[in-house]
Design a protein around this motif. Structure first.
Motif, PDB file in Angstrom:
ATOM      1  N   ARG A  58      -6.679   4.381   9.616  1.00  0.00           N
ATOM      2  CA  ARG A  58      -6.066   4.909  10.836  1.00  0.00           C
ATOM      3  C   ARG A  58      -6.467   6.357  11.103  1.00  0.00           C
ATOM      4  NH1 ARG A  58       0.086   3.725  10.154  1.00  0.00           N
ATOM      5  NH2 ARG A  58       0.093   4.890  12.092  1.00  0.00           N
ATOM      6  N   ASP A  82       0.856  -1.180   0.000  1.00  0.00           N
ATOM      7  CA  ASP A  82       0.000   0.000   0.000  1.00  0.00           C
ATOM      8  C   ASP A  82       0.891   1.229   0.000  1.00  0.00           C
ATOM      9  OD1 ASP A  82       0.365   1.016   2.878  1.00  0.00           O
ATOM     10  OD2 ASP A  82      -0.306  -1.035   3.224  1.00  0.00           O
ATOM     11  N   ASP A  83       0.342   2.318  -0.510  1.00  0.00           N
ATOM     12  CA  ASP A  83       1.118   3.554  -0.567  1.00  0.00           C
ATOM     13  C   ASP A  83       0.461   4.663   0.244  1.00  0.00           C
ATOM     14  OD1 ASP A  83      -1.052   4.050  -2.140  1.00  0.00           O
ATOM     15  OD2 ASP A  83       0.071   4.503  -3.968  1.00  0.00           O
ATOM     16  N   GLU A  84      -0.425   4.310   1.138  1.00  0.00           N
ATOM     17  CA  GLU A  84      -1.120   5.281   1.979  1.00  0.00           C
ATOM     18  C   GLU A  84      -0.788   4.995   3.432  1.00  0.00           C
ATOM     19  OE1 GLU A  84      -2.690   8.024   3.654  1.00  0.00           O
ATOM     20  OE2 GLU A  84      -3.321   8.118   1.565  1.00  0.00           O
ATOM     21  N   HIS A  85      -0.063   5.900   4.081  1.00  0.00           N
ATOM     22  CA  HIS A  85       0.354   5.671   5.465  1.00  0.00           C
ATOM     23  C   HIS A  85      -0.814   5.691   6.449  1.00  0.00           C
ATOM     24  CE1 HIS A  85       0.209  10.060   5.482  1.00  0.00           C
ATOM     25  NE2 HIS A  85       0.114   9.974   6.795  1.00  0.00           N
ATOM     26  N   LYS A  86      -1.960   6.177   6.034  1.00  0.00           N
ATOM     27  CA  LYS A  86      -3.131   6.227   6.909  1.00  0.00           C
ATOM     28  C   LYS A  86      -3.978   4.954   6.826  1.00  0.00           C
ATOM     29  CE  LYS A  86      -3.462  11.202   6.362  1.00  0.00           C
ATOM     30  NZ  LYS A  86      -4.255  12.290   5.807  1.00  0.00           N
ATOM     31  N   HIS A 140      -3.925   0.618   6.804  1.00  0.00           N
ATOM     32  CA  HIS A 140      -3.289  -0.691   6.936  1.00  0.00           C
ATOM     33  C   HIS A 140      -4.042  -1.665   6.041  1.00  0.00           C
ATOM     34  CE1 HIS A 140      -1.678   0.138  11.237  1.00  0.00           C
ATOM     35  NE2 HIS A 140      -0.736   0.328  10.344  1.00  0.00           N
TER      36      HIS A 140
END
Length: 182
Positions: A125, A102-106, A108
């Motif tokens: 998140r 995934d490329d979105e830190h928000k 999981h």
């Protein structure tokens, strides 16, 4: 302990939120905590022997506790409360874990394959909804028969558990706390 070469798996016997109130926002806080922890624990299978959310059956010693699954109504009947959403969300999920990028830190993302069933767990998140684009690399000749979305949502001060079927193209699925069964 690594220094003494005496490594033992960790047991996490209680995890979740300390909040034990019973409003929809309180149940939501617990759902977020249980799911966030579970998704995080899935990254450490070699380190953890077992993890258990602090989610009890019936709390006879504290019937108004928000940590039980079952309440007793004024007529003496037992019924599930909103904590059951956590059980329904993960019910039936099994299989071998797959590499998920995934490329979105928000967000999981974890996925599991059980024969022909693919489960994709998404944990938001943030406190806001996220629009996602779920891209899958399927084997040659494989196709998607149907997409079922299970999610726990909190909107307009109301908690809800939703199961819905989506189009096969997977575009712009609304995400709160979701488990997608493809």
């Amino acid at each position: 302990m690594i220094a003494t070469d005496n490594l033992k798996p960790i047991v996490i016997s209680e995890h979740g939120a300390l909040n034990s109130d019973r409003g929809d926002a309180d149940f939501w806080i617990r759902m977020k905590a249980y799911n966030h922890n579970l998704i995080t624990f899935l990254d450490r299978p070699a380190d953890l022997a077992i993890t258990v959310p602090f989610l009890l059956g019936f709390t006879h010693w504290d019937p108004n506790s928000g940590h039980g699954l079952i309440d007793k109504d004024e007529n003496g009947n037992y019924e599930f409360n909103d904590n059951i959403h956590f059980v329904h969300l993960w019910e039936g999920v099994k299989g071998h874990r797959l590499l998920t990028l995934d490329d979105e830190h928000k967000l999981h993302v974890r996925s599991f394959l059980d024969e022909r069933d693919l489960y994709v767990a998404l944990n938001n998140r943030t406190g806001d909804s996220l629009a996602i684009n779920l891209a899958l690399q399927l084997p040659v000749g494989a196709s998607i028969d149907k997409v079922m979305l299970r999610s726990i949502r909190y909107a307009d001060e109301n908690l809800s558990y939703v199961e819905e079927e989506f189009a096969k193209d997977l575009k712009q699925i609304p995400l709160i706390l979701s488990l997608i069964h493809i």
